[in-house]
Scaffold this active site. Structure first.
Site, PDB file in Angstrom:
ATOM      1  N   TYR A 199       0.710  -1.343  -0.063  1.00 49.83           N
ATOM      2  CA  TYR A 199       0.097  -0.003  -0.173  1.00 49.83           C
ATOM      3  C   TYR A 199       0.841   1.302   0.030  1.00 49.83           C
ATOM      4  N   ALA A 200       1.834   1.157   0.876  1.00 51.58           N
ATOM      5  CA  ALA A 200       2.835   2.170   1.002  1.00 51.58           C
ATOM      6  C   ALA A 200       3.421   2.661  -0.117  1.00 51.58           C
ATOM      7  N   LYS A 224       9.572  -7.551  -4.670  1.00 46.59           N
ATOM      8  CA  LYS A 224       9.937  -9.142  -4.910  1.00 46.59           C
ATOM      9  C   LYS A 224       9.242  -9.769  -5.749  1.00 46.59           C
ATOM     10  N   VAL A 274      15.028  -7.161  -1.937  1.00 46.35           N
ATOM     11  CA  VAL A 274      16.006  -6.321  -1.298  1.00 46.35           C
ATOM     12  C   VAL A 274      16.617  -6.937  -0.234  1.00 46.35           C
ATOM     13  N   GLU A 310     -10.571 -11.903  12.126  1.00 48.00           N
ATOM     14  CA  GLU A 310     -11.080 -12.038  10.909  1.00 48.00           C
ATOM     15  C   GLU A 310     -10.794 -13.477  10.227  1.00 48.00           C
ATOM     16  N   ASP A 366       4.408  -0.207   7.235  1.00 46.36           N
ATOM     17  CA  ASP A 366       4.588  -0.761   8.483  1.00 46.36           C
ATOM     18  C   ASP A 366       5.992  -0.847   9.021  1.00 46.36           C
ATOM     19  N   LYS A 393     -17.118  -2.284   5.775  1.00 44.52           N
ATOM     20  CA  LYS A 393     -15.943  -3.142   5.718  1.00 44.52           C
ATOM     21  C   LYS A 393     -15.585  -3.124   4.176  1.00 44.52           C
TER      22      LYS A 393
HETATM   23  P1  FAD Z   1       2.685  -4.579   2.553  1.00 46.13           P
HETATM   24  O1  FAD Z   1       1.379  -4.530   2.461  1.00 46.13           O
HETATM   25  O2  FAD Z   1       3.338  -5.690   3.874  1.00 46.13           O
HETATM   26  O3  FAD Z   1       3.534  -4.421   1.442  1.00 46.13           O
HETATM   27  C1  FAD Z   1       5.058  -4.662   1.412  1.00 46.13           C
HETATM   28  C2  FAD Z   1       5.518  -4.712  -0.048  1.00 46.13           C
HETATM   29  O4  FAD Z   1       6.939  -5.081   0.015  1.00 46.13           O
HETATM   30  C3  FAD Z   1       4.867  -6.399  -0.439  1.00 46.13           C
HETATM   31  O5  FAD Z   1       4.379  -6.162  -1.733  1.00 46.13           O
HETATM   32  C4  FAD Z   1       6.093  -7.324  -0.389  1.00 46.13           C
HETATM   33  O6  FAD Z   1       5.983  -8.350  -1.246  1.00 46.13           O
HETATM   34  C5  FAD Z   1       7.418  -6.412  -0.571  1.00 46.13           C
HETATM   35  N1  FAD Z   1       8.545  -6.663   0.083  1.00 46.13           N
HETATM   36  C6  FAD Z   1       8.727  -7.368   1.386  1.00 46.13           C
HETATM   37  N2  FAD Z   1      10.068  -7.529   1.513  1.00 46.13           N
HETATM   38  C7  FAD Z   1      10.805  -7.213   0.234  1.00 46.13           C
HETATM   39  C8  FAD Z   1      12.102  -7.566  -0.043  1.00 46.13           C
HETATM   40  N3  FAD Z   1      13.063  -7.917   0.865  1.00 46.13           N
HETATM   41  N4  FAD Z   1      12.295  -7.110  -1.387  1.00 46.13           N
HETATM   42  C9  FAD Z   1      11.409  -6.702  -2.002  1.00 46.13           C
HETATM   43  N5  FAD Z   1      10.140  -6.460  -1.785  1.00 46.13           N
HETATM   44  C10 FAD Z   1       9.864  -6.794  -0.615  1.00 46.13           C
HETATM   45  N6  FAD Z   1      -5.081  -2.670   7.860  1.00 46.13           N
HETATM   46  C11 FAD Z   1      -6.210  -1.765   7.480  1.00 46.13           C
HETATM   47  O7  FAD Z   1      -6.183  -0.440   7.453  1.00 46.13           O
HETATM   48  N7  FAD Z   1      -7.484  -2.245   7.458  1.00 46.13           N
HETATM   49  C12 FAD Z   1      -7.679  -3.643   7.344  1.00 46.13           C
HETATM   50  O8  FAD Z   1      -8.965  -3.785   7.259  1.00 46.13           O
HETATM   51  C13 FAD Z   1      -6.665  -4.552   7.610  1.00 46.13           C
HETATM   52  N8  FAD Z   1      -6.788  -5.745   7.554  1.00 46.13           N
HETATM   53  C14 FAD Z   1      -5.652  -6.634   7.568  1.00 46.13           C
HETATM   54  C15 FAD Z   1      -5.978  -8.204   7.592  1.00 46.13           C
HETATM   55  C16 FAD Z   1      -4.770  -8.839   7.683  1.00 46.13           C
HETATM   56  C17 FAD Z   1      -5.117 -10.451   7.471  1.00 46.13           C
HETATM   57  C18 FAD Z   1      -3.614  -8.511   7.996  1.00 46.13           C
HETATM   58  C19 FAD Z   1      -2.370  -9.497   7.955  1.00 46.13           C
HETATM   59  C20 FAD Z   1      -3.412  -6.784   8.013  1.00 46.13           C
HETATM   60  C21 FAD Z   1      -4.540  -6.081   7.939  1.00 46.13           C
HETATM   61  N9  FAD Z   1      -4.292  -4.725   7.798  1.00 46.13           N
HETATM   62  C22 FAD Z   1      -5.372  -3.939   7.927  1.00 46.13           C
HETATM   63  C23 FAD Z   1      -2.981  -4.208   8.078  1.00 46.13           C
HETATM   64  C24 FAD Z   1      -2.309  -3.793   6.609  1.00 46.13           C
HETATM   65  O9  FAD Z   1      -2.462  -4.937   5.744  1.00 46.13           O
HETATM   66  C25 FAD Z   1      -0.968  -3.184   6.761  1.00 46.13           C
HETATM   67  O10 FAD Z   1      -0.675  -2.433   7.660  1.00 46.13           O
HETATM   68  C26 FAD Z   1      -0.367  -2.882   5.456  1.00 46.13           C
HETATM   69  O11 FAD Z   1      -0.458  -4.058   4.493  1.00 46.13           O
HETATM   70  C27 FAD Z   1       1.136  -2.283   5.500  1.00 46.13           C
HETATM   71  O12 FAD Z   1       1.342  -1.620   4.186  1.00 46.13           O
HETATM   72  P2  FAD Z   1       2.658  -1.486   3.753  1.00 46.13           P
HETATM   73  O13 FAD Z   1       2.831  -1.074   2.403  1.00 46.13           O
HETATM   74  O14 FAD Z   1       3.565  -1.079   4.742  1.00 46.13           O
HETATM   75  O15 FAD Z   1       3.414  -3.315   3.690  1.00 46.13           O
HETATM   76  P1  NAD Z   2      -2.076  -7.650  16.836  1.00 46.33           P
HETATM   77  O1  NAD Z   2      -0.808  -7.567  17.513  1.00 46.33           O
HETATM   78  O2  NAD Z   2      -3.088  -6.648  16.741  1.00 46.33           O
HETATM   79  O3  NAD Z   2      -2.744  -8.734  17.616  1.00 46.33           O
HETATM   80  C1  NAD Z   2      -2.081  -9.929  17.976  1.00 46.33           C
HETATM   81  C2  NAD Z   2      -2.850 -10.503  19.268  1.00 46.33           C
HETATM   82  O4  NAD Z   2      -2.125 -11.473  19.902  1.00 46.33           O
HETATM   83  C3  NAD Z   2      -2.785  -9.322  20.603  1.00 46.33           C
HETATM   84  O5  NAD Z   2      -4.192  -9.636  21.027  1.00 46.33           O
HETATM   85  C4  NAD Z   2      -2.030 -10.182  21.522  1.00 46.33           C
HETATM   86  O6  NAD Z   2      -2.107  -9.947  22.696  1.00 46.33           O
HETATM   87  C5  NAD Z   2      -1.897 -11.730  21.301  1.00 46.33           C
HETATM   88  N1  NAD Z   2      -0.842 -12.178  21.557  1.00 46.33           N
HETATM   89  C6  NAD Z   2       0.521 -11.700  21.450  1.00 46.33           C
HETATM   90  N2  NAD Z   2       1.725 -12.733  21.651  1.00 46.33           N
HETATM   91  C7  NAD Z   2       0.878 -13.706  22.297  1.00 46.33           C
HETATM   92  C8  NAD Z   2       1.338 -14.988  22.981  1.00 46.33           C
HETATM   93  N3  NAD Z   2       2.517 -15.438  23.171  1.00 46.33           N
HETATM   94  N4  NAD Z   2      -0.079 -15.870  23.295  1.00 46.33           N
HETATM   95  C9  NAD Z   2      -1.196 -15.540  23.210  1.00 46.33           C
HETATM   96  N5  NAD Z   2      -1.564 -14.487  22.425  1.00 46.33           N
HETATM   97  C10 NAD Z   2      -0.699 -13.501  22.182  1.00 46.33           C
HETATM   98  O7  NAD Z   2      -1.890  -8.328  15.292  1.00 46.33           O
HETATM   99  P2  NAD Z   2      -2.716  -8.514  14.078  1.00 46.33           P
HETATM  100  O8  NAD Z   2      -4.159  -8.861  14.299  1.00 46.33           O
HETATM  101  O9  NAD Z   2      -1.845  -9.463  13.126  1.00 46.33           O
HETATM  102  O10 NAD Z   2      -2.785  -7.072  13.211  1.00 46.33           O
HETATM  103  C11 NAD Z   2      -1.620  -6.563  13.024  1.00 46.33           C
HETATM  104  C12 NAD Z   2      -1.698  -5.098  12.455  1.00 46.33           C
HETATM  105  O11 NAD Z   2      -2.653  -5.132  11.388  1.00 46.33           O
HETATM  106  C13 NAD Z   2      -2.406  -4.274  13.568  1.00 46.33           C
HETATM  107  O12 NAD Z   2      -1.969  -2.959  13.623  1.00 46.33           O
HETATM  108  C14 NAD Z   2      -4.078  -4.165  13.438  1.00 46.33           C
HETATM  109  O13 NAD Z   2      -4.846  -3.032  13.594  1.00 46.33           O
HETATM  110  C15 NAD Z   2      -3.837  -4.546  11.615  1.00 46.33           C
HETATM  111  N6  NAD Z   2      -5.090  -5.205  11.247  1.00 46.33           N
HETATM  112  C16 NAD Z   2      -6.244  -4.470  10.883  1.00 46.33           C
HETATM  113  C17 NAD Z   2      -7.268  -5.048  10.749  1.00 46.33           C
HETATM  114  C18 NAD Z   2      -8.615  -4.358  10.441  1.00 46.33           C
HETATM  115  O14 NAD Z   2      -8.679  -3.014  10.593  1.00 46.33           O
HETATM  116  N7  NAD Z   2      -9.678  -4.914  10.072  1.00 46.33           N
HETATM  117  C19 NAD Z   2      -7.260  -6.290  10.483  1.00 46.33           C
HETATM  118  C20 NAD Z   2      -6.270  -7.056  10.643  1.00 46.33           C
HETATM  119  C21 NAD Z   2      -4.950  -6.531  11.088  1.00 46.33           C
END
Ligand code: FAD
Ligand code: NAD
Length: 402
Positions: free
Chosen positions: A13-14, A36, A79, A167, A297, A375
């Site tokens: 995204y970033a 990558k 990278v 989720e 991130d 959502k």
């Molecule tokens: P990323 O999305 O992780 O993108 C990083 C990019 O860099 C990728 O394309 C990867 O392939 C590439 N890359 C990584 N390492 C290398 C390397 N060494 N060399 C070259 N390329 C590389 N956030 C919300 O706001 N709303 C949500 O509903 C939400 N839901 C989520 C659900 C899940 C299951 C998860 C895991 C996260 C969710 N998040 C949500 C959090 C959100 O996905 C992250 O905060 C977001 O993806 C961060 O964006 P980014 O661009 O920093 O990194």
């Molecule tokens: P998180 O850090 O938000 O949640 C991880 C959970 O695991 C926490 O509740 C923590 O207490 C628990 N935990 C950690 N260590 C543990 C252990 N040893 N034993 C048991 N429980 C343990 O991580 P996430 O859910 O992967 O989310 C990552 C980021 O992505 C967050 O910033 C979140 O806000 C974002 N995200 C957002 C959405 C959304 O907006 N719908 C969805 C998914 C992720």
């Protein structure tokens, strides 16, 4: 004199947002985007691929289809490291790449907290590869049952109860009853356990809203263990602590979703980081490195209101991408940079396809079917931010009803 080169690492995204915005600004610079894979994936939907409710093709698209390739050169490579004092990036296949300005946007990885056995015996959800691996594993275990009659094939443990876990649980509890019919296993033998270290579930929501989500999952058969930190993962076993005693739960599917950290490349490149995240300056640059922006991130941005860094989300990553592009354009035009400001539009989580819950602007709470529509609208807006209107149409994202 040669044109300055802006190198953007990561097309999540970033990074992708930075590349798209900067290319619209007609700057006198060469823009290079490194990722990558040749595709972008919507990290926000990885739980759907991991649960098998959506194929990877639904949440991925080709990077070159959404960037202006006349203005942005795309390099598919991994990278390895940034040599920040020499202003160059080390790539796995293409050697060294020098830059005048760098944007680090390499995203997140699974956080294991050094807990033994996590890497060997559990499945993370951090990219397309790991999500597909989790889906293939779950399907294999469930389908094994017909022959094995081993109830552990029908046992799933989800580690942590953050948004990713909730989720994911929402998706599998939608899908498993359907699989029970086609794979012929008894639903009453399916055991889904979610183990959380903290004493409260979903503390970021009001008690009533958090309880709503937990009740939906409990009704679908999920058992929650709360205030029970996981201490070790062994083969088919999760070891957790409850009231000072170590206890075990057994399962053939163990999903590791206890949180994320920033890319390991950040630490390996010698930046001052904590869990792969660098506390950035007001304009998103790294202290002491006026040529390097750190966004998404891998960055930490202080929320002055709460006195803590903002949570890492796609929402803030996209806004940082816009701001980094703006500041890069300003620097290239010899203008001062501007401070990044962020106001969260709220947080909404899905619990499977038709249910969602969250808090939107003004603190208004949404839940149930309305939560799910909000959502899906948010996710579509993010897709539009990094993709194009065509991407949105191709992915068939207007089905709010099934
Ligand atoms: P990323 O999305 O992780 O993108 C990083 C990019 O860099 C990728 O394309 C990867 O392939 C590439 N890359 C990584 N390492 C290398 C390397 N060494 N060399 C070259 N390329 C590389 N956030 C919300 O706001 N709303 C949500 O509903 C939400 N839901 C989520 C659900 C899940 C299951 C998860 C895991 C996260 C969710 N998040 C949500 C959090 C959100 O996905 C992250 O905060 C977001 O993806 C961060 O964006 P980014 O661009 O920093 O990194
Ligand atoms: P998180 O850090 O938000 O949640 C991880 C959970 O695991 C926490 O509740 C923590 O207490 C628990 N935990 C950690 N260590 C543990 C252990 N040893 N034993 C048991 N429980 C343990 O991580 P996430 O859910 O992967 O989310 C990552 C980021 O992505 C967050 O910033 C979140 O806000 C974002 N995200 C957002 C959405 C959304 O907006 N719908 C969805 C998914 C992720």
């Amino acid at each position: 004199m040669s044109r300055p080169r802006v190198v953007i690492l990561g097309a999540g995204y970033a990074g992708l947002k930075t590349a798209k915005e900067l290319s619209k600004k007609n700057v006198e610079a060469d823009i290079v985007l490194v990722n990558k894979n040749d595709y972008h994936y919507e990290s926000t939907q990885l739980h759907e691929v991991a649960a098998g409710t959506e194929p990877a093709s639904k949440i991925t698209f080709n990077i070159v289809d959404v960037i202006d390739t006349k203005k942005v050169e795309f390099i598919k490579d991994t990278v390895i490291k940034v040599e920040k004092d020499d202003k160059k990036v080390l790539l796995e296949n293409n050697g060294e790449l020098s830059y005048d300005y760098l944007v680090m946007a390499l995203g997140f990885e699974s956080e294991t907290f050094g807990i033994p056995g996590v890497d060997e015996f559990s499945l993370p959800l951090v990219n397309i590869k790991t999500a597909e691996a989790a889906q293939a594993h779950l399907d294999k275990m469930l389908s094994n049952y017909q022959q094995s009659k081993n109830e552990l094939d029908l046992s799933i443990v989800v580690c942590g109860a953050g948004f990713t876990s909730i989720e994911y649980l929402g998706e599998i509890t939608n899908r498993i009853p359907k699989l029970a019919k086609t794979m012929n296993f008894p639903m009453d033998k399916v055991k889904i356990t979610c183990i959380e270290a903290m004493p409260t579930l979903l503390p970021m929501f009001s008690e009533k809203l958090g309880q709503f989500g937990i009740d939906v999952l409990k009704k679908r058969g999920v058992t929650f263990k709360v205030g029970t930190p996981i201490k070790e993962i062994k083969e088919n076993t999760v070891v957790y602590e409850e009231n000072g005693e170590l206890k075990e739960v057994h399962a053939h599917t163990i999903i590791w979703t206890t949180g994320v950290k920033g890319s390991h490349v950040v630490g390996e490149s010698g930046f001052a980081e904590r869990r792969g995240r660098v506390m950035v300056e007001k304009d998103l640059r790294v202290e002491g490195y006026s040529d390097i922006f750190m966004i998404g991130d891998v960055s930490a941005v202080m929320d002055e209101e709460s006195g803590r860094p903002f949570p890492t989300t796609a929402q803030i990553a996209i806004k940082q991408g816009e701001a980094a592009a703006n500041n890069l354009a300003r620097l290239l035009n010899n203008q001062p940079t501007e401070a990044f400001t962020f106001k969260s539009l709220g947080t909404v989580a899905s619990i499977g396809n038709n249910v969602g819950m969250g808090q939107i602007l003004g603190g208004k709470e949404v839940k149930g079917y309305m939560g799910s529509i909000v959502k899906k609208s948010i996710i579509n807006k993010s897709l539009l931010d990094v993709g194009t209107a065509g991407t949105l149409l191709k992915k068939g994202r207007f089905d709010y009803y099934h």
